[in-house]
Design an enzyme around this catalytic site. Structure first.
Site, PDB file in Angstrom:
ATOM      1  N   SER A   7       0.854  -1.188   0.000  1.00  0.00           N
ATOM      2  CA  SER A   7       0.000   0.000   0.000  1.00  0.00           C
ATOM      3  C   SER A   7       0.886   1.233   0.000  1.00  0.00           C
ATOM      4  O   SER A   7       1.664   1.452   0.939  1.00  0.00           O
ATOM      5  CB  SER A   7      -0.898   0.004   1.235  1.00  0.00           C
ATOM      6  OG  SER A   7      -1.399   1.307   1.419  1.00  0.00           O
ATOM      7  N   HIS A  32      -1.235  -1.388  -4.221  1.00  0.00           N
ATOM      8  CA  HIS A  32      -2.508  -1.012  -3.617  1.00  0.00           C
ATOM      9  C   HIS A  32      -2.532   0.501  -3.410  1.00  0.00           C
ATOM     10  O   HIS A  32      -1.630   1.067  -2.787  1.00  0.00           O
ATOM     11  CB  HIS A  32      -2.651  -1.752  -2.282  1.00  0.00           C
ATOM     12  CG  HIS A  32      -3.956  -1.564  -1.590  1.00  0.00           C
ATOM     13  ND1 HIS A  32      -5.080  -2.288  -1.900  1.00  0.00           N
ATOM     14  CD2 HIS A  32      -4.317  -0.740  -0.587  1.00  0.00           C
ATOM     15  CE1 HIS A  32      -6.077  -1.925  -1.113  1.00  0.00           C
ATOM     16  NE2 HIS A  32      -5.647  -0.970  -0.301  1.00  0.00           N
ATOM     17  N   ASP A  34      -4.677   3.661  -1.996  1.00  0.00           N
ATOM     18  CA  ASP A  34      -5.761   4.033  -1.078  1.00  0.00           C
ATOM     19  C   ASP A  34      -6.262   5.435  -1.378  1.00  0.00           C
ATOM     20  O   ASP A  34      -5.542   6.414  -1.189  1.00  0.00           O
ATOM     21  CB  ASP A  34      -5.258   3.959   0.364  1.00  0.00           C
ATOM     22  CG  ASP A  34      -5.065   2.533   0.813  1.00  0.00           C
ATOM     23  OD1 ASP A  34      -6.016   1.742   0.704  1.00  0.00           O
ATOM     24  OD2 ASP A  34      -3.956   2.197   1.269  1.00  0.00           O
ATOM     25  N   MET A  36      -8.926   8.297  -0.433  1.00  0.00           N
ATOM     26  CA  MET A  36      -9.784   8.709   0.692  1.00  0.00           C
ATOM     27  C   MET A  36     -10.307  10.118   0.455  1.00  0.00           C
ATOM     28  O   MET A  36      -9.570  10.978  -0.036  1.00  0.00           O
ATOM     29  CB  MET A  36      -8.979   8.689   1.995  1.00  0.00           C
ATOM     30  CG  MET A  36      -8.306   7.358   2.264  1.00  0.00           C
ATOM     31  SD  MET A  36      -7.512   7.355   3.875  1.00  0.00           S
ATOM     32  CE  MET A  36      -6.635   5.783   3.798  1.00  0.00           C
ATOM     33  N   HIS A  65      -8.313   1.146  -4.139  1.00  0.00           N
ATOM     34  CA  HIS A  65      -9.270   0.959  -3.036  1.00  0.00           C
ATOM     35  C   HIS A  65      -9.936   2.300  -2.776  1.00  0.00           C
ATOM     36  O   HIS A  65      -9.314   3.206  -2.220  1.00  0.00           O
ATOM     37  CB  HIS A  65      -8.470   0.443  -1.824  1.00  0.00           C
ATOM     38  CG  HIS A  65      -9.243   0.317  -0.554  1.00  0.00           C
ATOM     39  ND1 HIS A  65      -8.625   0.106   0.669  1.00  0.00           N
ATOM     40  CD2 HIS A  65     -10.575   0.362  -0.290  1.00  0.00           C
ATOM     41  CE1 HIS A  65      -9.543   0.030   1.613  1.00  0.00           C
ATOM     42  NE2 HIS A  65     -10.735   0.188   1.076  1.00  0.00           N
ATOM     43  N   MET A  67     -12.106   4.615  -0.837  1.00  0.00           N
ATOM     44  CA  MET A  67     -12.779   4.882   0.443  1.00  0.00           C
ATOM     45  C   MET A  67     -13.450   6.239   0.295  1.00  0.00           C
ATOM     46  O   MET A  67     -13.060   7.232   0.925  1.00  0.00           O
ATOM     47  CB  MET A  67     -11.744   4.880   1.581  1.00  0.00           C
ATOM     48  CG  MET A  67     -11.279   3.467   1.925  1.00  0.00           C
ATOM     49  SD  MET A  67      -9.712   3.444   2.831  1.00  0.00           S
ATOM     50  CE  MET A  67      -8.585   3.463   1.457  1.00  0.00           C
ATOM     51  N   MET A 136     -11.484  -5.533   5.410  1.00  0.00           N
ATOM     52  CA  MET A 136     -10.703  -4.561   6.178  1.00  0.00           C
ATOM     53  C   MET A 136     -10.407  -5.165   7.549  1.00  0.00           C
ATOM     54  O   MET A 136     -11.331  -5.528   8.280  1.00  0.00           O
ATOM     55  CB  MET A 136     -11.475  -3.254   6.375  1.00  0.00           C
ATOM     56  CG  MET A 136     -11.600  -2.363   5.167  1.00  0.00           C
ATOM     57  SD  MET A 136     -10.066  -1.978   4.303  1.00  0.00           S
ATOM     58  CE  MET A 136      -9.065  -1.242   5.591  1.00  0.00           C
ATOM     59  N   GLY A 141      -8.768   4.337   6.953  1.00  0.00           N
ATOM     60  CA  GLY A 141      -8.421   5.750   7.114  1.00  0.00           C
ATOM     61  C   GLY A 141      -6.940   5.980   7.309  1.00  0.00           C
ATOM     62  O   GLY A 141      -6.421   6.987   6.862  1.00  0.00           O
ATOM     63  N   PHE A 142      -6.272   5.041   7.929  1.00  0.00           N
ATOM     64  CA  PHE A 142      -4.867   5.275   8.271  1.00  0.00           C
ATOM     65  C   PHE A 142      -4.056   3.985   8.167  1.00  0.00           C
ATOM     66  O   PHE A 142      -4.588   2.897   8.406  1.00  0.00           O
ATOM     67  CB  PHE A 142      -4.754   5.822   9.702  1.00  0.00           C
ATOM     68  CG  PHE A 142      -5.549   7.086   9.884  1.00  0.00           C
ATOM     69  CD1 PHE A 142      -5.010   8.321   9.518  1.00  0.00           C
ATOM     70  CD2 PHE A 142      -6.853   7.044  10.362  1.00  0.00           C
ATOM     71  CE1 PHE A 142      -5.759   9.493   9.639  1.00  0.00           C
ATOM     72  CE2 PHE A 142      -7.614   8.205  10.491  1.00  0.00           C
ATOM     73  CZ  PHE A 142      -7.060   9.440  10.127  1.00  0.00           C
ATOM     74  N   GLY A 143      -2.778   4.149   7.858  1.00  0.00           N
ATOM     75  CA  GLY A 143      -1.865   3.018   7.881  1.00  0.00           C
ATOM     76  C   GLY A 143      -1.342   2.797   9.299  1.00  0.00           C
ATOM     77  O   GLY A 143      -1.585   3.618  10.196  1.00  0.00           O
ATOM     78  N   GLY A 144      -0.665   1.688   9.479  1.00  0.00           N
ATOM     79  CA  GLY A 144       0.045   1.446  10.733  1.00  0.00           C
ATOM     80  C   GLY A 144      -0.837   1.141  11.932  1.00  0.00           C
ATOM     81  O   GLY A 144      -0.401   1.302  13.067  1.00  0.00           O
ATOM     82  N   ASP A 174      -6.702  -6.278   4.254  1.00  0.00           N
ATOM     83  CA  ASP A 174      -6.060  -4.954   4.278  1.00  0.00           C
ATOM     84  C   ASP A 174      -6.095  -4.375   5.692  1.00  0.00           C
ATOM     85  O   ASP A 174      -7.170  -4.105   6.230  1.00  0.00           O
ATOM     86  CB  ASP A 174      -6.832  -4.041   3.304  1.00  0.00           C
ATOM     87  CG  ASP A 174      -6.237  -2.653   3.169  1.00  0.00           C
ATOM     88  OD1 ASP A 174      -5.165  -2.391   3.729  1.00  0.00           O
ATOM     89  OD2 ASP A 174      -6.862  -1.829   2.472  1.00  0.00           O
ATOM     90  N   GLY A 176      -2.928  -3.847   9.022  1.00  0.00           N
ATOM     91  CA  GLY A 176      -2.192  -4.538  10.081  1.00  0.00           C
ATOM     92  C   GLY A 176      -1.556  -5.852   9.657  1.00  0.00           C
ATOM     93  O   GLY A 176      -1.191  -6.667  10.499  1.00  0.00           O
ATOM     94  N   GLY A 196       1.112  -1.938   4.114  1.00  0.00           N
ATOM     95  CA  GLY A 196       1.676  -0.598   3.957  1.00  0.00           C
ATOM     96  C   GLY A 196       2.864  -0.406   4.870  1.00  0.00           C
ATOM     97  O   GLY A 196       4.019  -0.412   4.444  1.00  0.00           O
TER      98      GLY A 196
END
Ligand code: DX5
Ligand code: ZN
Length: 224
Positions: A7, A32, A34, A36, A65, A67, A136, A141-144, A174, A176, A196
């Site tokens: 990602s 990938h 993302d 948003m 993807h 969102m 999901m 909304g966020f990576g990590g 997608d 974690g 990601g």
């Protein structure tokens, strides 16, 4: 077949091509992307111009993807920019059947995405129309973020549903996905692994991709 889809959300946006190429050299076979909108999810990222720039730099399929709300308005622009796969959220679309058909009518692979709180059974009437389902495993909304373990149950439910209905959609996960979660994700039945932070968040993206794929493949062997 197991595939890794890094990602780009966790990459340095000012150095995208430079960062994604090592991840591809490490065995990743998709990218990938993302997207948003600040409405459906509390973050803003990128739009078609960045997809078009990436398209010129890499040969692998671009897995976009969305969102976003009202994706029908933007799907043609992402297709023109070079998207190969486009997924939309079940929660963001009112006329999902129409949106999936719209994506396919452009010659692009359609996928549907489920948030962590959306049950697999809501896909019953659409599942035969999609090429892939994206589970999901974090709130989008966020990576990590930290992997939500209940996602494994949903992956298993999809594997059962696919067998029961004689379908061939692929299962993507997608959020974690990292060295400490990838084995259980693969054992549950996911085939396309988005990562990601685990690819771009630290160290060498090539080595990170190689290690993730190695861990995923040895989990597949254990499963057999
Ligand atoms: C989250 C995005 C993910 C995100 C995953 O809303 O859909 O694709 O980049 O990031 P990691 O792998 O860091 O959880
Ligand atoms: Zn994503």
């Amino acid at each position: 077949m197991i595939e890794l889809a890094p990602s780009i959300l966790s990459a340095n946006f000012a150095r995208l091509a430079e960062q994604v190429k090592p991840a591809l050299a490490g065995g990743a076979t998709l990218l990938h992307v993302d997207v948003m909108d600040g409405h459906f999810v509390p973050n803003l990222t990128i739009g078609p111009p960045v997809v078009a720039c990436l398209r010129k730099e890499v040969d692998v399929p671009l897995d976009v993807h969305l969102m976003i709300e009202n994706p029908d308005l933007y799907i043609p622009a992402f297709v023109d920019a070079g998207a190969n796969w486009i997924s939309v959220h079940q929660e963001a679309v009112v006329h999902l059947y129409r949106t999936i058909e719209l994506i396919r009518s452009h010659g692009v692979s359609p996928g549907v995405v489920l948030n962590p709180a959306t049950p697999v059974l809501l896909l019953d009437d659409i599942i035969g129309l999609v090429d892939y389902v994206l589970i999901m495993s974090v709130n989008p909304g966020f990576g990590g973020q930290k992997f939500i373990p209940h996602s494994l149950t949903k992956i298993r439910q999809l594997v059962e549903l696919r067998a029961a209905r004689g379908l061939s959609f692929r299962i993507e996960v997608d959020g974690g996905v990292a060295l400490d979660t990838v084995a259980e994700v693969v054992r549950a039945g996911a085939e396309i692994l988005v990562a990601g932070n685990a690819v771009f968040g630290h160290g060498d993206a090539r080595r990170n991709a190689e290690q993730l794929l190695e861990a995923a493949r040895s989990a597949t062997l254990q499963k057999a």
